[in-house]
Design a protein around this motif. Structure first.
Motif, short mmCIF file in Angstrom:
data_model
loop_
_atom_site.label_atom_id
_atom_site.label_comp_id
_atom_site.label_asym_id
_atom_site.label_seq_id
_atom_site.Cartn_x
_atom_site.Cartn_y
_atom_site.Cartn_z
N ALA A 162 0.85 -1.18 0.00
CA ALA A 162 0.00 0.00 0.00
C ALA A 162 0.89 1.23 0.00
O ALA A 162 1.84 1.31 0.77
CB ALA A 162 -0.90 -0.02 1.23
N VAL A 163 0.59 2.17 -0.88
CA VAL A 163 1.35 3.41 -0.96
C VAL A 163 0.37 4.56 -0.76
O VAL A 163 -0.65 4.65 -1.44
CB VAL A 163 2.07 3.55 -2.32
N HIS A 164 0.69 5.41 0.22
CA HIS A 164 -0.17 6.55 0.52
C HIS A 164 0.71 7.74 0.88
O HIS A 164 1.56 7.64 1.77
CB HIS A 164 -1.13 6.22 1.67
N SER A 165 0.53 8.83 0.18
CA SER A 165 1.30 10.06 0.42
C SER A 165 2.81 9.81 0.40
O SER A 165 3.55 10.32 1.24
CB SER A 165 0.89 10.71 1.74
N GLY A 166 3.24 8.97 -0.51
CA GLY A 166 4.67 8.69 -0.65
C GLY A 166 5.23 7.65 0.29
O GLY A 166 6.36 7.22 0.13
N ALA A 167 4.47 7.24 1.28
CA ALA A 167 4.93 6.22 2.23
C ALA A 167 4.35 4.87 1.83
O ALA A 167 3.18 4.76 1.46
CB ALA A 167 4.49 6.58 3.64
N SER A 168 5.19 3.83 1.88
CA SER A 168 4.70 2.49 1.53
C SER A 168 4.61 1.63 2.79
O SER A 168 5.33 1.83 3.76
CB SER A 168 5.60 1.84 0.49
#
Length: 179
Positions: A162-168
């Motif tokens: 999962a990738v959200h706002s550049g964080a995985s």
């Protein structure tokens, strides 16, 4: 176009032969899953899994609820009631609802959008992918909301990224579920 069907292995083989014979050669994916509920009847809970496989890779589960947009729980469409209760409880880290075009199940008549109709009758699928612990906790809510309607299935997901706002979060190393 995606067609989702749940049935026995023998029935799946029969359908796959017919699909493979089509001139446009569709992509066919089959998955093993546990049918947990059908039309409100509890058949089994999600299989209990450890948090990690024997090599320390995380295990994930997918819980899927198939209903109709017209099907209600306390006067609210089941998918909306599920999303609201799951979010308020913090039972899962997320859920997605997909609206279908046309569908049927069992001996029920096919349903979907028609030119002239009162209300939408399209199939709706609510999907949760999370850790086995969070899926087990979420299943209590799903069980209560699908007390009379819906098809609920569970399957093991070998990897999640999962990738959200550049964080995985997670990874693509395939875990091996227990036999």
């Amino acid at each position: 176009l995606m067609i989702i069907a749940v049935g026995s292995a023998a029935h799946a083989r029969e359908v796959m032969r017919a699909l493979a014979a089509m001139p446009h050669r569709p992509l066919i994916i089959t998955e093993r899953l546990q049918v947990c509920k059908r039309d409100g009847r509890l058949l089994a809970g999600p299989p209990a899994l450890p948090a990690h496989d024997h090599q320390g890779r995380p295990l994930w589960q997918k819980l899927v609820v198939h209903t109709s947009e017209a099907t209600r729980h306390d006067g609210v469409p089941i998918h909306r009631a599920l999303i609201r209760q799951l979010r308020e409880s913090g039972a899962t880290s997320g859920a997605t609802v997909l609206r279908g075009v046309w569908g049927f199940h069992g001996d029920h008549k096919p349903h979907g959008d028609r030119l002239i109709q009162f209300g939408r009758q399209v199939p709706v699928t609510t999907i949760l992918v999370d850790t086995p612990e969070r899926i087990a906790h979420s299943f209590g809510i799903v069980d209560a909301v699908t007390g009379r309607h819906g098809l609920v299935t569970c399957e093991t997901v070998p990897a999640l990224l999962a990738v959200h706002s550049g964080a995985s979060h997670g990874g693509l190393d395939l875990a091996e579920p227990p036999a």
